[in-house]
Design a protein around this motif. Structure first.
Motif, PDB file in Angstrom:
ATOM      1  N   LYS A  82      43.031  35.428 -20.941  1.00  0.00           N
ATOM      2  CA  LYS A  82      41.731  34.806 -21.486  1.00  0.00           C
ATOM      3  C   LYS A  82      41.208  33.385 -20.834  1.00  0.00           C
ATOM      4  CE  LYS A  82      43.341  35.084 -25.658  1.00  0.00           C
ATOM      5  NZ  LYS A  82      44.589  35.628 -25.475  1.00  0.00           N
ATOM      6  N   THR A  83      42.412  32.679 -20.897  1.00  0.00           N
ATOM      7  CA  THR A  83      42.030  31.210 -20.370  1.00  0.00           C
ATOM      8  C   THR A  83      41.592  31.127 -18.973  1.00  0.00           C
ATOM      9  OG1 THR A  83      43.525  30.512 -22.088  1.00  0.00           O
ATOM     10  CG2 THR A  83      42.819  28.799 -20.337  1.00  0.00           C
ATOM     11  N   LEU A  84      42.263  32.153 -18.234  1.00  0.00           N
ATOM     12  CA  LEU A  84      42.088  32.278 -16.641  1.00  0.00           C
ATOM     13  C   LEU A  84      40.599  32.704 -16.530  1.00  0.00           C
ATOM     14  CD1 LEU A  84      43.019  32.040 -13.853  1.00  0.00           C
ATOM     15  CD2 LEU A  84      43.594  34.574 -14.376  1.00  0.00           C
ATOM     16  N   ILE A  85      40.031  33.705 -17.486  1.00  0.00           N
ATOM     17  CA  ILE A  85      38.863  34.275 -17.396  1.00  0.00           C
ATOM     18  C   ILE A  85      37.759  33.131 -17.608  1.00  0.00           C
ATOM     19  CG2 ILE A  85      37.124  35.830 -18.041  1.00  0.00           C
ATOM     20  CD1 ILE A  85      39.248  36.963 -16.049  1.00  0.00           C
ATOM     21  N   ALA A  86      38.012  32.285 -18.489  1.00  0.00           N
ATOM     22  CA  ALA A  86      37.198  31.424 -19.160  1.00  0.00           C
ATOM     23  C   ALA A  86      36.911  30.267 -18.031  1.00  0.00           C
ATOM     24  CB  ALA A  86      37.835  30.817 -20.317  1.00  0.00           C
ATOM     25  N   HIS A  87      38.246  29.768 -17.517  1.00  0.00           N
ATOM     26  CA  HIS A  87      38.065  28.917 -16.236  1.00  0.00           C
ATOM     27  C   HIS A  87      37.168  29.618 -15.160  1.00  0.00           C
ATOM     28  CE1 HIS A  87      40.215  25.352 -17.612  1.00  0.00           C
ATOM     29  NE2 HIS A  87      41.273  26.424 -18.150  1.00  0.00           N
ATOM     30  N   ARG A  88      37.693  30.831 -14.691  1.00  0.00           N
ATOM     31  CA  ARG A  88      36.892  31.554 -13.757  1.00  0.00           C
ATOM     32  C   ARG A  88      35.461  31.639 -13.967  1.00  0.00           C
ATOM     33  NH1 ARG A  88      38.238  32.624  -8.377  1.00  0.00           N
ATOM     34  NH2 ARG A  88      37.255  34.603  -7.935  1.00  0.00           N
ATOM     35  N   LEU A  89      35.100  31.729 -15.049  1.00  0.00           N
ATOM     36  CA  LEU A  89      33.538  31.823 -15.532  1.00  0.00           C
ATOM     37  C   LEU A  89      32.793  30.466 -15.376  1.00  0.00           C
ATOM     38  CD1 LEU A  89      31.162  33.662 -16.648  1.00  0.00           C
ATOM     39  CD2 LEU A  89      32.173  32.805 -18.879  1.00  0.00           C
ATOM     40  N   LEU A  90      33.369  29.361 -15.780  1.00  0.00           N
ATOM     41  CA  LEU A  90      32.979  28.336 -15.701  1.00  0.00           C
ATOM     42  C   LEU A  90      32.906  27.806 -14.312  1.00  0.00           C
ATOM     43  CD1 LEU A  90      34.733  26.540 -18.908  1.00  0.00           C
ATOM     44  CD2 LEU A  90      32.432  27.146 -18.508  1.00  0.00           C
ATOM     45  N   ASP A  91      33.705  28.220 -13.387  1.00  0.00           N
ATOM     46  CA  ASP A  91      33.844  27.867 -12.092  1.00  0.00           C
ATOM     47  C   ASP A  91      32.712  28.312 -11.346  1.00  0.00           C
ATOM     48  OD1 ASP A  91      36.050  26.236 -12.453  1.00  0.00           O
ATOM     49  OD2 ASP A  91      37.435  27.808 -11.360  1.00  0.00           O
ATOM     50  N   GLN A  92      32.217  29.417 -11.702  1.00  0.00           N
ATOM     51  CA  GLN A  92      31.337  30.205 -11.070  1.00  0.00           C
ATOM     52  C   GLN A  92      29.855  29.937 -11.580  1.00  0.00           C
ATOM     53  OE1 GLN A  92      32.698  34.183 -11.497  1.00  0.00           O
ATOM     54  NE2 GLN A  92      33.984  34.337  -9.776  1.00  0.00           N
ATOM     55  N   LEU A  93      29.716  28.951 -12.653  1.00  0.00           N
ATOM     56  CA  LEU A  93      28.362  28.894 -12.954  1.00  0.00           C
ATOM     57  C   LEU A  93      27.429  28.195 -12.119  1.00  0.00           C
ATOM     58  CD1 LEU A  93      28.712  27.190 -16.569  1.00  0.00           C
ATOM     59  CD2 LEU A  93      27.775  29.467 -15.980  1.00  0.00           C
ATOM     60  N   ASP A  94      26.207  28.283 -12.083  1.00  0.00           N
ATOM     61  CA  ASP A  94      25.438  27.506 -11.219  1.00  0.00           C
ATOM     62  C   ASP A  94      25.625  26.006 -11.493  1.00  0.00           C
ATOM     63  OD1 ASP A  94      24.549  30.046 -10.054  1.00  0.00           O
ATOM     64  OD2 ASP A  94      22.822  30.061 -11.785  1.00  0.00           O
ATOM     65  N   ALA A  95      25.185  25.266 -10.620  1.00  0.00           N
ATOM     66  CA  ALA A  95      25.346  23.832 -10.497  1.00  0.00           C
ATOM     67  C   ALA A  95      24.182  23.135 -11.704  1.00  0.00           C
ATOM     68  CB  ALA A  95      24.810  23.111  -9.251  1.00  0.00           C
ATOM     69  N   ASP A  96      23.198  23.919 -12.134  1.00  0.00           N
ATOM     70  CA  ASP A  96      22.345  23.548 -12.979  1.00  0.00           C
ATOM     71  C   ASP A  96      22.586  23.560 -14.433  1.00  0.00           C
ATOM     72  OD1 ASP A  96      21.836  26.168 -12.710  1.00  0.00           O
ATOM     73  OD2 ASP A  96      19.593  25.923 -12.503  1.00  0.00           O
ATOM     74  N   ARG A  97      23.788  24.347 -14.539  1.00  0.00           N
ATOM     75  CA  ARG A  97      24.119  24.893 -15.883  1.00  0.00           C
ATOM     76  C   ARG A  97      25.150  23.569 -16.605  1.00  0.00           C
ATOM     77  NH1 ARG A  97      23.429  30.114 -17.824  1.00  0.00           N
ATOM     78  NH2 ARG A  97      24.323  29.126 -19.852  1.00  0.00           N
ATOM     79  N   LEU A  98      24.927  23.231 -17.796  1.00  0.00           N
ATOM     80  CA  LEU A  98      25.735  22.158 -18.247  1.00  0.00           C
ATOM     81  C   LEU A  98      26.978  23.152 -19.038  1.00  0.00           C
ATOM     82  CD1 LEU A  98      26.504  19.685 -19.712  1.00  0.00           C
ATOM     83  CD2 LEU A  98      25.246  20.148 -21.729  1.00  0.00           C
ATOM     84  N   ALA A  99      28.097  22.734 -18.710  1.00  0.00           N
ATOM     85  CA  ALA A  99      29.222  23.444 -19.007  1.00  0.00           C
ATOM     86  C   ALA A  99      30.087  22.768 -20.099  1.00  0.00           C
ATOM     87  CB  ALA A  99      30.030  23.922 -17.984  1.00  0.00           C
ATOM     88  N   LEU A 100      30.260  23.347 -21.389  1.00  0.00           N
ATOM     89  CA  LEU A 100      31.156  22.894 -22.334  1.00  0.00           C
ATOM     90  C   LEU A 100      32.389  23.794 -22.545  1.00  0.00           C
ATOM     91  CD1 LEU A 100      28.480  21.677 -24.908  1.00  0.00           C
ATOM     92  CD2 LEU A 100      29.406  20.217 -23.304  1.00  0.00           C
TER      93      LEU A 100
END
Length: 345
Positions: A82-100
């Motif tokens: 689960k944590t790996l998928i969370a990191h992977r999802l955040l890593d693949q976000l567009d640069a214009d997204r704010l990630a928390l």
């Protein structure tokens, strides 16, 4: 140099016990000539293995974000990634997204949640009442959206969230403008999270839920390929790191759980290095599985040295070859696992 382990003498059929001075991670990295630790106890996005269940989960979560769904849920048993998928999802976000990203969910009150969010936003979070914290979080999210940066909030260990905290997240998820959602939220947790959301007290939150994904165990073929993938990532000669039998045992015994595969493979490497072995064969794997309480190590050990109980093969059979080439048990591994490149993510 003789092996550090001793085979205890005993009557035929008695299980052999392997003993030796266990080497640490750094020692086995040097012993096997690895570039780094292959089986990390923490989420390793650099050497991510695209297991089918993980890729399907990521695809559904990315689709939820693209469709501006307010809430998505990812559930799985412990150690499934689960944590790996969370990191992977955040890593693949567009640069214009704010990630928390929130990883500690043991909040005594909503104020604790708001303080954590403000800390992640780089804002002051001390000396304010709960309502002031709530308003400040709302202000920061709206400001970020106006600057062209809609927010994604990922909360790990979300099964610890109380109904009060889930309601606060629902209210934050209601923030939107004519252009779209100000905040989208992904909750990741144990199956207890799904049970919590199904309770009547959380009905309002459940109504906002459009995407719910559950990770499944890897099958035996993917479990074997997972071991091979990580071996390729850190070794110039991955085919000589594990024997066929070692990979088969790991794939059969670890129930398709990546964390258990990591633990068993890592301990097997430590045991093999302590015995001055040139690769990991079935014996250190059996010892590792026994120490970790996985599988039926007693039944897997035969009466003769190194004899394995008959079982369906995970890997395809190899053609007969001169055993003198593999006297150490570290011959060339099947092409399916080691001769091809990494699977594409």
């Amino acid at each position: 140099m003789p092996r550090a382990w001793r085979h205890e003498a005993g009557k035929p059929g008695k299980r052999r016990t392997l003993r030796g001075s266990l080497r640490g991670t750094g020692m086995y990295i040097a012993h096997f000539g690895l570039s780094q630790r292959p089986f990390s106890p923490t989420a390793d996005t650099a050497n991510y293995y695209p297991a089918t269940t993980h890729e399907l989960a990521l695809a559904r979560l990315r689709q939820a974000l693209a469709l501006e769904e307010g809430l998505a849920v990812l559930t799985a048993e412990s150690g499934m990634g689960k944590t790996l998928i969370a990191h992977r999802l955040l890593d693949q976000l567009d640069a214009d997204r704010l990630a928390l990203f929130v990883t500690n969910t043991h909040f005594g009150s909503p104020a604790g949640l708001f303080q954590t969010l403000l800390f992640d936003l780089g804002q002051p979070y001390e000396g304010r009442s709960e309502h002031e914290l709530r308003l400040l979080v709302t202000e920061q999210l709206l400001q970020s959206y106006q600057e062209g940066r809609p927010a994604l909030l990922v909360i790990d260990e979300a099964h610890h969230l109380s109904p009060v905290l889930l309601e606060e997240l629902r209210m934050l998820g209601n923030l939107e403008t004519r252009e779209g959602k100000v905040l989208q939220t992904v909750l990741a947790g144990l199956p207890l999270l799904a049970e919590s959301l199904a309770r009547p007290i959380n009905a309002a939150v459940k109504q906002r839920l459009r995407v719910q994904v559950e990770l499944q165990p890897l099958d035996q073929h993917e479990s074997a390929d997972y071991i091979a993938h990580l071996a390729r990532a850190v070794s110039k000669q991955p085919a000589k790191l594990f024997t066929d039998e070692a990979i088969e045992l790991l794939a059969r015994s670890c129930r398709g759980v990546p964390r258990l595969l990591n633990q068993a493979a890592d301990l097997s490497l430590q045991l093999a290095a302590s015995a001055e072995m040139q690769c990991v064969d079935a014996e250190p794997v059996l010892e590792a599985l026994e120490q970790l309480g996985l599988g039926d190590a007693e039944g897997e050990r035969g009466a003769d040295a190194g004899e394995l109980r008959e079982a369906p093969r995970v890997l395809p059979p190899e053609p007969e070859r001169d055993r003198s080439e593999t006297a150490s048990g570290c011959g060339v591994r099947p092409r399916r696992l080691f001769m091809s490149g990494k699977r594409s993510a």
